[in-house]
Design an enzyme around this catalytic site. Structure first.
Site, short mmCIF file in Angstrom:
data_model
loop_
_atom_site.label_atom_id
_atom_site.label_comp_id
_atom_site.label_asym_id
_atom_site.label_seq_id
_atom_site.Cartn_x
_atom_site.Cartn_y
_atom_site.Cartn_z
N LYS A 11 6.58 23.78 42.42
CA LYS A 11 6.49 22.53 43.54
C LYS A 11 7.34 21.42 43.01
O LYS A 11 7.72 20.60 43.87
CB LYS A 11 4.95 22.40 43.94
CG LYS A 11 4.45 23.25 44.65
CD LYS A 11 2.85 22.96 45.04
CE LYS A 11 2.19 24.18 45.93
NZ LYS A 11 1.77 25.09 45.10
N SER B 254 2.42 27.05 40.25
CA SER B 254 2.72 26.14 41.09
C SER B 254 3.51 24.94 40.53
O SER B 254 4.04 24.01 41.10
CB SER B 254 1.49 25.28 41.41
OG SER B 254 0.87 25.94 42.51
N SER C 193 -1.58 20.32 45.80
CA SER C 193 -1.02 21.61 45.52
C SER C 193 -1.15 22.59 46.52
O SER C 193 -1.13 23.86 46.31
CB SER C 193 -1.72 22.19 44.06
OG SER C 193 -0.50 23.05 43.52
N LYS D 79 2.73 17.75 37.26
CA LYS D 79 2.22 18.98 38.17
C LYS D 79 1.47 19.91 37.19
O LYS D 79 1.92 20.09 36.26
CB LYS D 79 3.48 19.40 38.92
CG LYS D 79 2.98 20.56 39.89
CD LYS D 79 2.41 19.82 41.17
CE LYS D 79 1.58 20.91 42.26
NZ LYS D 79 0.65 21.58 41.78
#
Length: 409
Positions: free
Chosen positions: A94, A91, A151, A253
């Site tokens: 992202k 992730s 997320s 993140k």
């Protein structure tokens, strides 16, 4: 800033134009770097192993696949382990999705108060979720919180479709932006980070992305530091536990899949100086949190970032031949910041290298050479050396006089 030491031109024949070091100066320690002192595209050249190679400070020992720590102001790598190894971003992907979406917001192609229709594809996307309902309309602002705080893969796909029409088209935009940023070992297949053999990056490329993100889009940083978000009566916490552990941490993140392990791109701002850490392949959530904080603390405690030159100050006043003026100021487009081991700022040497003889006409903004900062004879950083003010060609008599003078240099 100490004044430049006077230098003597090396003997040169009229037909020669050699690139030689012509000025050298040392810069003293300066005040800590401000939060956004340098542009994201400021060129930086540091030792491949990082600034830590110039000191005897041991680097942290971490049980992860790869990691890197970067000073966001200077753009220099402080230290790294396996920085160019191919890794799954999970992730962390992202972050690039956010970059492309923020760019769409800045250009007006998307608006925060705009409602986005949620497709069946977005709703069905597997993995972590915001829990949006299909065939409903959701605000872009809510979807951004769903993507960056929770997320949510469903929120990410919905935003990707709003920007580019389809997730595959959005992935093409992601790859285009990665190339523009210089992420040479990165390829995206999707917007979410779901596993795919061709969806790969490196911690070095992720650091480039993180620095560009925090510097170009500071107005959207609140999404990265938001601790929780409630949507559809479902409250979810940000998976970045550093937001609770350290008040100076404000992003960025997390990522996790079974094959990628636990990953985290973190950033902290302390006394005006920002450091980014990138870590992939930790064994657990607790391990990635503890290791990332260790990297941040180690980087802040053992290294300083100092300003060597303002963009309004010339690095050197160079002799110009056959010009309407005898000299030209050469400098940089952005303040020159350099990261060094703590206590060694006064040992930095900076050298202006440019072509001799320097011939008119010179146009403002043209590159005349390179400005190189070094420590103990080892390069720290180099940036283009540019003409600060145009120097037109002299008249016939002036050019003739300089031609004769050059014969005797």
């Amino acid at each position: 800033m100490p004044t430049l030491r006077r230098f003597r031109l090396a003997p040169l024949a009229l037909s020669c134009a050699l690139l030689v070091p012509t000025a050298a100066w040392s810069a003293p320690a300066a005040a800590p770097a401000p939060a956004a002192a340098a542009a994201a595209d400021t060129p930086a050249a540091a030792p491949a192993e990082g600034v830590s190679a110039l000191s005897n400070i041991p680097v942290p020992a971490l049980g992860v696949k790869a990691w890197l720590t970067l000073d966001a102001t200077s753009g220099q790598i402080i230290a790294a382990q396996n920085p160019k190894a191919a890794v799954e971003p999970a992730s962390l992907t992202k972050l690039m999705s956010a970059y492309v979406i923020f760019e769409a917001l800045e250009t007006g192609r998307l608006k925060l108060d705009q409602k986005v229709h949620v497709s069946e594809k977005a709703w069905k996307t597997e993995g972590s979720r915001m829990f949006i309902n299909p065939n409903t309309d959701v605000l872009v602002d809510d979807l951004l919180q769903g993507m960056l705080v929770q997320s949510g893969n469903d929120a990410t796909v919905a935003l990707a479709e709003a920007v580019a029409g389809s997730e595959s088209a959005f992935a093409a935009l992601m790859n285009q932006q990665a190339k523009a940023l210089g992420m040479t070992h990165t390829h995206f297949v999707n917007s979410t980070g779901l596993p795919d053999p061709d969806h790969m990056t490196t911690v070095e490329d992720l650091a480039v992305l993180a620095r560009a993100l925090v510097q170009r889009f500071p107005q959207y940083r609140h999404y990265d530091s938001q601790k929780e978000f409630t949507y559809n009566n479902i409250k979810q916490s940000n998976r970045n536990r550093l937001l609770w552990a350290d008040s100076t941490v404000d992003g960025l993140k997390t990522g996790h899949t079974q094959s990628a392990g636990y990953c985290l791109v973190a950033t902290a701002l302390r006394d005006g100086r920002r450091v980014v850490s990138v870590l992939v392949g930790a064994a657990s959530d607790a391990a990635r949190t503890e290791s990332s904080l260790k990297l941040l603390n180690w980087s802040f405690k053992n290294f300083d970032t100092v300003k060597l030159l303002d963009k309004t100050k010339p690095a050197v006043s160079a002799r110009v031949w056959e010009g309407a003026a005898d000299t030209a100021d050469l400098g940089v487009t952005q303040p020159l910041w350099v990261t060094v081991p703590r206590g060694q700022a006064d040992q930095i040497k900076t050298e202006a290298r440019y072509t001799q003889p320097l011939m008119a006409p010179l146009t403002e903004g043209d590159q005349a050479g390179t400005l190189v900062a070094s420590l103990d004879g080892k390069p720290l950083k180099q940036v283009p050396l540019l003409v600060m003010h145009s120097v037109p060609e002299a008249g016939f008599f002036g050019r003739l006089v300089d031609k004769v003078r050059l014969l005797f240099q």
